[in-house]
Design a protein around this motif. Structure first.
Motif, PDB file in Angstrom:
ATOM      1  N   ALA A  69      -8.416  79.827  30.625  1.00 54.49           N
ATOM      2  CA  ALA A  69      -9.152  79.004  31.670  1.00 54.49           C
ATOM      3  C   ALA A  69      -8.862  77.314  31.399  1.00 54.49           C
ATOM      4  CB  ALA A  69     -10.683  79.389  31.766  1.00 54.49           C
ATOM      5  N   TRP A  70      -8.875  76.944  30.224  1.00 58.02           N
ATOM      6  CA  TRP A  70      -8.772  75.569  29.853  1.00 58.02           C
ATOM      7  C   TRP A  70      -7.375  75.183  29.327  1.00 58.02           C
ATOM      8  CZ3 TRP A  70     -13.121  74.450  31.489  1.00 58.02           C
ATOM      9  CH2 TRP A  70     -14.199  75.313  31.409  1.00 58.02           C
ATOM     10  N   ASN A  71      -6.465  76.162  29.734  1.00 58.87           N
ATOM     11  CA  ASN A  71      -5.030  75.620  29.455  1.00 58.87           C
ATOM     12  C   ASN A  71      -4.609  74.167  30.564  1.00 58.87           C
ATOM     13  OD1 ASN A  71      -4.616  77.797  28.057  1.00 58.87           O
ATOM     14  ND2 ASN A  71      -3.187  78.898  29.690  1.00 58.87           N
TER      15      ASN A  71
ATOM     16  N   SER B 123      -5.156  75.493  43.106  1.00 65.71           N
ATOM     17  CA  SER B 123      -5.776  75.056  41.966  1.00 65.71           C
ATOM     18  C   SER B 123      -7.069  75.505  41.975  1.00 65.71           C
ATOM     19  CB  SER B 123      -5.927  73.485  41.953  1.00 65.71           C
ATOM     20  OG  SER B 123      -6.764  72.949  43.051  1.00 65.71           O
ATOM     21  N   GLU B 124      -7.897  76.181  42.917  1.00 68.01           N
ATOM     22  CA  GLU B 124      -8.973  76.579  42.704  1.00 68.01           C
ATOM     23  C   GLU B 124      -9.035  77.942  41.994  1.00 68.01           C
ATOM     24  OE1 GLU B 124     -10.942  77.979  46.518  1.00 68.01           O
ATOM     25  OE2 GLU B 124     -11.238  75.786  47.122  1.00 68.01           O
ATOM     26  N   THR B 125      -7.853  78.514  41.688  1.00 68.87           N
ATOM     27  CA  THR B 125      -8.111  79.767  40.927  1.00 68.87           C
ATOM     28  C   THR B 125      -8.472  79.203  39.341  1.00 68.87           C
ATOM     29  OG1 THR B 125      -6.230  80.681  42.103  1.00 68.87           O
ATOM     30  CG2 THR B 125      -6.606  81.567  39.827  1.00 68.87           C
ATOM     31  N   GLN B 126      -7.934  78.163  38.873  1.00 71.11           N
ATOM     32  CA  GLN B 126      -8.165  78.019  37.482  1.00 71.11           C
ATOM     33  C   GLN B 126      -9.541  77.373  37.410  1.00 71.11           C
ATOM     34  OE1 GLN B 126      -5.615  75.096  35.413  1.00 71.11           O
ATOM     35  NE2 GLN B 126      -6.657  75.614  33.642  1.00 71.11           N
TER      36      GLN B 126
ATOM     37  N   HIS C  41     -15.062  68.352  32.810  1.00 66.33           N
ATOM     38  CA  HIS C  41     -14.039  67.942  33.816  1.00 66.33           C
ATOM     39  C   HIS C  41     -13.000  69.007  33.857  1.00 66.33           C
ATOM     40  CE1 HIS C  41     -10.831  64.412  34.327  1.00 66.33           C
ATOM     41  NE2 HIS C  41     -11.041  64.869  35.422  1.00 66.33           N
ATOM     42  N   PHE C  42     -13.653  69.541  35.135  1.00 60.91           N
ATOM     43  CA  PHE C  42     -12.345  70.778  35.479  1.00 60.91           C
ATOM     44  C   PHE C  42     -11.068  70.346  35.962  1.00 60.91           C
ATOM     45  CE2 PHE C  42     -16.157  74.024  36.723  1.00 60.91           C
ATOM     46  CZ  PHE C  42     -16.543  74.131  35.455  1.00 60.91           C
ATOM     47  N   THR C  43     -10.187  71.414  35.936  1.00 63.52           N
ATOM     48  CA  THR C  43      -8.758  70.879  36.279  1.00 63.52           C
ATOM     49  C   THR C  43      -8.520  70.270  37.664  1.00 63.52           C
ATOM     50  OG1 THR C  43      -6.526  71.675  36.103  1.00 63.52           O
ATOM     51  CG2 THR C  43      -8.144  73.051  37.317  1.00 63.52           C
ATOM     52  N   SER C  44      -7.616  69.430  37.800  1.00 59.34           N
ATOM     53  CA  SER C  44      -7.538  68.817  39.139  1.00 59.34           C
ATOM     54  C   SER C  44      -7.070  69.460  40.307  1.00 59.34           C
ATOM     55  CB  SER C  44      -6.378  67.644  39.123  1.00 59.34           C
ATOM     56  OG  SER C  44      -4.912  68.012  39.064  1.00 59.34           O
ATOM     57  N   LYS C  45      -6.721  69.082  41.498  1.00 60.26           N
ATOM     58  CA  LYS C  45      -6.634  69.703  42.738  1.00 60.26           C
ATOM     59  C   LYS C  45      -4.799  69.539  42.761  1.00 60.26           C
ATOM     60  CE  LYS C  45     -10.658  69.300  45.528  1.00 60.26           C
ATOM     61  NZ  LYS C  45     -10.858  70.923  45.653  1.00 60.26           N
TER      62      LYS C  45
ATOM     63  N   GLY D 152     -12.089  78.165  39.107  1.00 57.49           N
ATOM     64  CA  GLY D 152     -12.996  79.520  39.322  1.00 57.49           C
ATOM     65  C   GLY D 152     -13.132  80.157  37.832  1.00 57.49           C
ATOM     66  N   GLN D 153     -11.845  80.281  37.151  1.00 60.49           N
ATOM     67  CA  GLN D 153     -12.090  80.589  35.852  1.00 60.49           C
ATOM     68  C   GLN D 153     -12.939  79.687  34.756  1.00 60.49           C
ATOM     69  OE1 GLN D 153      -7.830  80.697  34.833  1.00 60.49           O
ATOM     70  NE2 GLN D 153      -7.582  82.657  36.238  1.00 60.49           N
ATOM     71  N   GLN D 154     -12.674  78.676  35.017  1.00 58.24           N
ATOM     72  CA  GLN D 154     -13.719  77.431  34.283  1.00 58.24           C
ATOM     73  C   GLN D 154     -15.149  77.662  34.558  1.00 58.24           C
ATOM     74  OE1 GLN D 154     -11.592  73.984  35.152  1.00 58.24           O
ATOM     75  NE2 GLN D 154     -10.132  74.266  33.486  1.00 58.24           N
ATOM     76  N   ALA D 155     -15.380  77.963  36.094  1.00 61.87           N
ATOM     77  CA  ALA D 155     -16.743  77.860  36.386  1.00 61.87           C
ATOM     78  C   ALA D 155     -17.362  79.299  35.842  1.00 61.87           C
ATOM     79  CB  ALA D 155     -16.741  77.786  37.820  1.00 61.87           C
ATOM     80  N   THR D 156     -16.383  80.268  35.661  1.00 60.63           N
ATOM     81  CA  THR D 156     -16.922  81.445  35.171  1.00 60.63           C
ATOM     82  C   THR D 156     -17.320  81.281  33.654  1.00 60.63           C
ATOM     83  OG1 THR D 156     -15.623  82.931  36.747  1.00 60.63           O
ATOM     84  CG2 THR D 156     -16.443  83.880  34.708  1.00 60.63           C
ATOM     85  N   GLN D 157     -16.490  80.519  32.794  1.00 60.99           N
ATOM     86  CA  GLN D 157     -16.811  80.372  31.483  1.00 60.99           C
ATOM     87  C   GLN D 157     -18.104  79.527  31.335  1.00 60.99           C
ATOM     88  OE1 GLN D 157     -14.736  80.935  28.644  1.00 60.99           O
ATOM     89  NE2 GLN D 157     -14.023  82.319  29.957  1.00 60.99           N
TER      90      GLN D 157
END
Length: 607
Positions: free
Chosen positions: A447-449, A493-496, A472-476, A498-503
């Motif tokens: 998720a943090w790649n 970009s929402e996919t990643q 600081h989540f991944t950009s758009k 979303g994974q970060q938010a899950t973490q």
């Protein structure tokens, strides 16, 4: 600045040459022996793509404007009579590359050239195309000094309330334009034609590229400070129009809420950064409404003030003036919060990509500037990232970190938190604690790649523990723009995120599973909206409350993008934190002169 769907801005020499070669190739392979003599409306057609694409044509029109600088030079011609069909534009851009056009405004000319569909920024960006003539030559100047066709007025009466047809995510290029139904269709039907706005309010401040955004719909989702708020995916704000200038006079330096008084007029153009806009040949007079930066109140003795601030690629090579302005904002406008989560702190040599990851000099320079501004003697905590693994500006190694005032709060240091060590939750007899402090949340997870890893810290305030998680989540970057030819546009970009938010959500749940009364603050630049799946995922299970939702809808913004005031920075709190006072402090996003492109925000808590 974090990259947020900011593709190549202008047609570079290489792109221009590619478009020109492509047009020439199409012309050589598929053209009739003689160019068809047709009207401009026939070339434009009633859809987005010309029925004459790739063919040679001869057209006649009046020159309405000339772009004589840069590598995208050319001129616009318009038929003053037209065909009476509102779906067909009566104008066309004639592209001359780096050659200055030889004609003059007011000339009625006949032009022969190859019809081309040019996608600014490239077709892969998902934007609209521009129908234009390339490899063109003027075959006759029929008259000079002609009056220009009347400009079409963009206002609340002419711009439809609906933005674009819904094609289920597919292309709308095959659809017949419906300019009385959809704003995006209206703008396309006016491509190249003279348009005007009157008394237009600025909703996006002047950029370094000499452009600004105005609204033709003055009552459309207004903010209290003069902007236009973006409150849902279905509220694209149809009245937003970019303004650039073909004039030699200085471009106005405008803030949000200022007004271009009088008339702003010129041909309607399109580019990949901002969509449809006016290339002004007449520019309204700037009326300065004197927008002032906001200042929030100071916390009381019993309140813990926690803030978040994206400081936009801050590194020691930045001018001292930037550090001083950020410091003045922290001390004056934010009233010296007890804890400040910082985003986009770069390493000690900024964008130089030589393996340096330490940022101690960056923090030291900012802390010294805060002290010089009369603020507290902050300390900092952070973890250096692995070199070139966290995204952002190449070589910059941006990261999140904490400033805190040791006279007001304590930081519980637990060693062992490295760039690759995952922080965990420790159960001390029903009381939650961090295994390392500060510590990164699951940094090896995919998720943090190429993205910043969240930083968790354990603070104490008046004997009470407060867990703070900076993000600081991944950009758009990679998302299709609102003005895309694909509708609704894809937000890949929402996919990643979303994974970060899950973490992060899972980490908060671990804290609350051990101690349901744990005080947790999650904050930072999430690069997504309060109505997004990212925020919904982050709050799943009721473990966090997004504080932006407690503000009036018109005040929910931290960033202004292409004339839309929007909330992409957030503070969220756990259920135990019920007494708070929350404020977004507008000091940057609405102004042409910015210390950062984000507005900070603060919450004053009674833990």
């Amino acid at each position: 600045m974090t990259l947020r769907h900011i593709p190549a801005r202008r047609r570079t020499g290489l792109l221009a040459a590619t478009a020109l070669v492509g047009s020439l190739t199409a012309g050589l392979l598929a053209l009739p022996a003689h160019a068809a003599t047709v009207t401009i409306a026939a070339v434009q057609g009633a859809k987005r793509l010309s029925p004459y694409n790739g063919q040679q044509v001869t057209v006649t029109g009046i020159v309405t404007a000339i772009r004589s600088t840069g590598t995208s030079r050319g001129y616009w011609i318009q038929d003053p009579v037209g065909d009476g069909n509102p779906a067909t534009s009566e104008a066309l851009f004639v592209y001359t590359g780096s050659t200055t056009p030889s004609t003059k405004v007011g000339n009625r000319i006949t032009v022969r050239g190859t019809v081309s569909e040019y996608y600014p920024g490239g077709s892969a960006e998902g934007g609209q195309s521009l129908t234009e003539l390339t490899s063109a030559s003027i075959t006759a100047t029929l008259s000079t000094g002609n009056a220009l066709p009347a400009a079409f007025t963009l206002d609340a009466a002419s711009v439809p309330d609906a933005y674009a047809p819904d094609a289920g995510g597919g292309s709308i290029e095959s659809l017949t334009l419906a300019p009385s139904t959809y704003a995006l269709d209206l703008y396309e039907s006016l491509e190249g034609m003279r348009v005007q706005v009157g008394g237009a309010r600025v909703v996006g401040a002047t950029t370094p590229y000499s452009e600004l955004f105005v609204t033709a719909e003055p009552t459309e989702h207004p903010t209290p400070r003069g902007g236009t708020v973006y409150g849902s995916y279905a509220s694209q704000n149809v009245g937003r129009v970019k303004v650039e200038s073909l004039l030699t006079s200085a471009f106005p330096v405008a803030d949000v809420g200022d007004v271009l008084s009088g008339t702003t007029a010129g041909p309607l153009d399109y580019d990949n950064f901002g969509g449809y806009g006016i290339q002004a040949t007449t520019l309204g007079t700037l009326t300065d409404n004197a927008l002032a930066p906001e200042t929030t109140r100071a916390q009381t003795a019993g309140e813990l003030a926690v803030a978040t601030y994206n400081v936009e690629n801050l590194d020691p090579t930045d001018p001292q003036a930037k550090f001083d302005r950020l410091a003045a904002g922290i001390v004056g406008n934010l009233s010296s919060p007890d804890i400040v989560a910082l985003e986009e702190v770069q390493d000690n040599n900024g964008a130089t990509d030589n393996g340096v990851v330490a940022a101690d000099q960056t923090y030291a320079k900012l802390i010294a500037a805060v002290s010089a501004a009369g603020g507290p003697a902050y300390q900092y905590r952070q973890i250096n990232p692995v070199n070139d693994q966290d995204g952002g500006e190449p070589g910059g190694n941006i990261r999140v970190g904490f400033l805190f005032n040791p006279a007001r709060v304590g930081f519980t240091d637990r060693p062992g938190g490295t760039s690759t060590t995952a922080v965990s939750v420790v159960n001390n007899g029903g009381t939650a604690a961090l295994s390392v402090s500060p510590g990164r949340i699951n940094p090896s997870d995919s998720a943090w790649n190429a993205s910043r890893k969240p930083l968790a810290g354990e603070f104490t305030f008046q004997g009470k523990t407060v867990f703070v998680v900076a993000n600081h989540f991944t950009s758009k970057g990679g998302d299709q723009p609102l003005h895309s030819r694909f509708q609704p546009p894809a937000r890949s970009s929402e996919t990643q995120r979303g994974q970060q938010a899950t973490q992060v959500n899972g980490f908060v749940k671990q804290l609350l599973a051990v101690q349901p009364s744990a005080r947790v603050v999650v904050l930072g630049d999430l690069n997504d909206f309060e109505f997004s799946n990212t925020v919904t995922t982050l709050t799943s299970g009721g473990v966090l409350t997004p504080l932006v939702g407690t503000l009036p809808a018109a005040e929910r913004y931290t960033y202004v993008y292409q004339g839309n005031s929007q909330a992409i920075d957030h503070i969220l709190t756990s259920p135990a934190l019920t007494s708070y006072d929350y404020d977004i402090v507008h000091v940057n996003s609405e102004f042409a002169d910015q210390a950062s492109d984000h507005d900070p925000q603060v919450v004053r808590l009674v833990p």
